[in-house]
Design a protein around this motif. Sequence first.
Motif, PDB file in Angstrom:
ATOM      1  N   THR A  23       0.675  -1.131   0.153  1.00 23.63           N
ATOM      2  CA  THR A  23      -0.081  -0.253  -0.061  1.00 23.63           C
ATOM      3  C   THR A  23       1.033   1.177   0.076  1.00 23.63           C
ATOM      4  OG1 THR A  23      -1.611  -1.142   1.332  1.00 23.63           O
ATOM      5  CG2 THR A  23      -1.828   1.132   1.263  1.00 23.63           C
ATOM      6  N   LYS A  24       1.971   1.244   0.812  1.00 17.26           N
ATOM      7  CA  LYS A  24       2.951   2.277   0.754  1.00 17.26           C
ATOM      8  C   LYS A  24       3.531   2.704  -0.699  1.00 17.26           C
ATOM      9  CE  LYS A  24       4.114   2.604   5.619  1.00 17.26           C
ATOM     10  NZ  LYS A  24       5.282   2.630   6.597  1.00 17.26           N
ATOM     11  N   VAL A  25       3.943   1.544  -1.174  1.00 18.05           N
ATOM     12  CA  VAL A  25       4.418   1.706  -2.492  1.00 18.05           C
ATOM     13  C   VAL A  25       3.546   2.269  -3.478  1.00 18.05           C
ATOM     14  CG1 VAL A  25       5.364   0.382  -4.719  1.00 18.05           C
ATOM     15  CG2 VAL A  25       6.077  -0.266  -2.170  1.00 18.05           C
ATOM     16  N   PHE A  26       2.187   1.640  -3.365  1.00 14.54           N
ATOM     17  CA  PHE A  26       1.044   2.211  -4.370  1.00 14.54           C
ATOM     18  C   PHE A  26       0.971   3.707  -4.030  1.00 14.54           C
ATOM     19  CE2 PHE A  26      -3.349   3.095  -4.950  1.00 14.54           C
ATOM     20  CZ  PHE A  26      -3.368   2.832  -6.477  1.00 14.54           C
ATOM     21  N   VAL A  27       0.812   4.001  -3.129  1.00 16.42           N
ATOM     22  CA  VAL A  27       0.349   5.611  -2.466  1.00 16.42           C
ATOM     23  C   VAL A  27       1.637   6.448  -2.882  1.00 16.42           C
ATOM     24  CG1 VAL A  27       0.109   7.120  -0.547  1.00 16.42           C
ATOM     25  CG2 VAL A  27      -1.101   4.979  -0.726  1.00 16.42           C
ATOM     26  N   ALA A  28       2.949   5.853  -2.878  1.00 15.69           N
ATOM     27  CA  ALA A  28       4.150   6.635  -3.069  1.00 15.69           C
ATOM     28  C   ALA A  28       4.152   6.795  -4.590  1.00 15.69           C
ATOM     29  CB  ALA A  28       5.354   5.998  -2.641  1.00 15.69           C
ATOM     30  N   THR A  29       3.819   5.643  -5.538  1.00 20.70           N
ATOM     31  CA  THR A  29       3.661   5.917  -6.929  1.00 20.70           C
ATOM     32  C   THR A  29       2.664   6.903  -7.238  1.00 20.70           C
ATOM     33  OG1 THR A  29       4.281   3.660  -6.964  1.00 20.70           O
ATOM     34  CG2 THR A  29       3.380   4.733  -9.111  1.00 20.70           C
ATOM     35  N   ILE A  30       1.460   6.944  -6.571  1.00 20.59           N
ATOM     36  CA  ILE A  30       0.393   7.959  -6.901  1.00 20.59           C
ATOM     37  C   ILE A  30       0.951   9.448  -6.646  1.00 20.59           C
ATOM     38  CG2 ILE A  30      -1.918   8.687  -6.311  1.00 20.59           C
ATOM     39  CD1 ILE A  30      -2.702   5.783  -5.975  1.00 20.59           C
ATOM     40  N   ALA A  31       1.562   9.465  -5.333  1.00 14.62           N
ATOM     41  CA  ALA A  31       2.221  10.995  -5.143  1.00 14.62           C
ATOM     42  C   ALA A  31       3.166  11.453  -6.105  1.00 14.62           C
ATOM     43  CB  ALA A  31       2.661  10.712  -3.899  1.00 14.62           C
ATOM     44  N   GLY A  32       4.021  10.319  -6.619  1.00 18.98           N
ATOM     45  CA  GLY A  32       5.035  10.726  -7.589  1.00 18.98           C
ATOM     46  C   GLY A  32       4.599  11.182  -8.896  1.00 18.98           C
ATOM     47  N   VAL A  33       3.376  10.549  -9.347  1.00 20.99           N
ATOM     48  CA  VAL A  33       2.542  10.945 -10.515  1.00 20.99           C
ATOM     49  C   VAL A  33       1.993  12.227 -10.637  1.00 20.99           C
ATOM     50  CG1 VAL A  33       0.885  10.164 -12.251  1.00 20.99           C
ATOM     51  CG2 VAL A  33       2.655   8.420 -11.572  1.00 20.99           C
ATOM     52  N   ALA A  34       1.304  12.349  -9.320  1.00 19.07           N
ATOM     53  CA  ALA A  34       0.842  13.618  -9.178  1.00 19.07           C
ATOM     54  C   ALA A  34       1.643  14.760  -8.971  1.00 19.07           C
ATOM     55  CB  ALA A  34      -0.006  13.622  -7.714  1.00 19.07           C
ATOM     56  N   ALA A  35       2.982  14.372  -8.361  1.00 17.95           N
ATOM     57  CA  ALA A  35       3.773  15.569  -8.214  1.00 17.95           C
ATOM     58  C   ALA A  35       4.543  15.814  -9.720  1.00 17.95           C
ATOM     59  CB  ALA A  35       4.945  15.250  -7.519  1.00 17.95           C
ATOM     60  N   ALA A  36       4.549  14.949 -10.675  1.00 20.48           N
ATOM     61  CA  ALA A  36       5.158  15.092 -11.859  1.00 20.48           C
ATOM     62  C   ALA A  36       3.913  15.892 -12.687  1.00 20.48           C
ATOM     63  CB  ALA A  36       5.389  13.887 -12.665  1.00 20.48           C
ATOM     64  N   LEU A  37       2.670  15.500 -12.479  1.00 22.73           N
ATOM     65  CA  LEU A  37       1.522  16.080 -13.524  1.00 22.73           C
ATOM     66  C   LEU A  37       1.521  17.702 -12.830  1.00 22.73           C
ATOM     67  CD1 LEU A  37      -0.739  15.854 -15.464  1.00 22.73           C
ATOM     68  CD2 LEU A  37      -2.006  14.916 -13.660  1.00 22.73           C
ATOM     69  N   SER A  38       1.553  17.665 -11.560  1.00 25.92           N
ATOM     70  CA  SER A  38       1.399  18.918 -11.128  1.00 25.92           C
ATOM     71  C   SER A  38       2.590  20.113 -11.377  1.00 25.92           C
ATOM     72  CB  SER A  38       1.478  19.230  -9.375  1.00 25.92           C
ATOM     73  OG  SER A  38       1.167  20.352  -8.925  1.00 25.92           O
ATOM     74  N   GLY A  39       3.748  19.498 -11.447  1.00 25.19           N
ATOM     75  CA  GLY A  39       4.971  20.172 -11.840  1.00 25.19           C
ATOM     76  C   GLY A  39       4.734  20.748 -13.380  1.00 25.19           C
ATOM     77  N   PHE A  40       4.290  19.679 -14.253  1.00 24.21           N
ATOM     78  CA  PHE A  40       4.211  19.935 -15.902  1.00 24.21           C
ATOM     79  C   PHE A  40       3.001  20.969 -16.042  1.00 24.21           C
ATOM     80  CE2 PHE A  40       1.587  19.239 -19.422  1.00 24.21           C
ATOM     81  CZ  PHE A  40       2.391  19.555 -20.406  1.00 24.21           C
ATOM     82  N   LEU A  41       1.966  21.055 -15.205  1.00 24.84           N
ATOM     83  CA  LEU A  41       0.829  22.077 -15.337  1.00 24.84           C
ATOM     84  C   LEU A  41       1.112  23.138 -14.772  1.00 24.84           C
ATOM     85  CD1 LEU A  41      -2.246  19.880 -14.116  1.00 24.84           C
ATOM     86  CD2 LEU A  41      -1.448  20.622 -16.463  1.00 24.84           C
ATOM     87  N   ASN A  42       1.906  23.289 -13.779  1.00 26.67           N
ATOM     88  CA  ASN A  42       2.544  24.483 -13.241  1.00 26.67           C
ATOM     89  C   ASN A  42       3.462  25.330 -14.159  1.00 26.67           C
ATOM     90  OD1 ASN A  42       1.110  24.268 -10.852  1.00 26.67           O
ATOM     91  ND2 ASN A  42       2.779  23.552  -9.822  1.00 26.67           N
ATOM     92  N   ARG A  43       4.248  24.359 -14.731  1.00 21.72           N
ATOM     93  CA  ARG A  43       5.271  24.864 -15.669  1.00 21.72           C
ATOM     94  C   ARG A  43       4.834  25.566 -16.945  1.00 21.72           C
ATOM     95  NH1 ARG A  43       7.867  22.390 -19.825  1.00 21.72           N
ATOM     96  NH2 ARG A  43       9.639  23.492 -20.703  1.00 21.72           N
ATOM     97  N   THR A  44       3.595  24.886 -17.438  1.00 25.89           N
ATOM     98  CA  THR A  44       2.925  25.190 -18.682  1.00 25.89           C
ATOM     99  C   THR A  44       2.050  26.474 -18.397  1.00 25.89           C
ATOM    100  OG1 THR A  44       2.588  22.875 -19.465  1.00 25.89           O
ATOM    101  CG2 THR A  44       1.067  24.496 -20.135  1.00 25.89           C
ATOM    102  N   TYR A  45       1.578  26.829 -17.246  1.00 21.89           N
ATOM    103  CA  TYR A  45       0.705  27.770 -16.816  1.00 21.89           C
ATOM    104  C   TYR A  45       1.567  29.011 -16.611  1.00 21.89           C
ATOM    105  CZ  TYR A  45      -1.548  31.224 -13.979  1.00 21.89           C
ATOM    106  OH  TYR A  45      -2.102  32.429 -13.278  1.00 21.89           O
ATOM    107  N   LEU A  46       3.030  28.881 -16.087  1.00 24.42           N
ATOM    108  CA  LEU A  46       3.881  29.851 -16.028  1.00 24.42           C
ATOM    109  C   LEU A  46       4.577  30.433 -17.297  1.00 24.42           C
ATOM    110  CD1 LEU A  46       5.369  29.133 -12.693  1.00 24.42           C
ATOM    111  CD2 LEU A  46       3.849  30.851 -13.087  1.00 24.42           C
TER     112      LEU A  46
END
Length: 87
Positions: A23-46
């Motif tokens: 469960t910890k590995v799964f949640v960490a994977t989701i957090a990593g994907v969410a961080a990458a997506l959030s970073g991409f969207l923030n960069r695109t917006y800026l």
Amino acid sequence: MGLGLLVIVGCFAVGLYFGNGQTKVFVATIAGVAAALSGFLNRTYLQMYGQTLSQLNRYFEQPVLTGYYLTAERLAQNLGEDPESER
């Protein structure tokens, strides 16, 4: 930006709550994907924000240039045929 941070913090909290390793590995994977997506969207917006500011600066620069051209035209009309002969 706030939503991306909320997802990362939420995944961190869920990972701490559950003791299972998978469960910890799964949640960490989701957090990593969410961080990458959030970073991409923030960069695109800026980047889009920067381009918008650049276009607005060019738009509002146009009246200033037109004023310069009109001033030069008025000065040129006030000159005689041979400006050196007036000295």
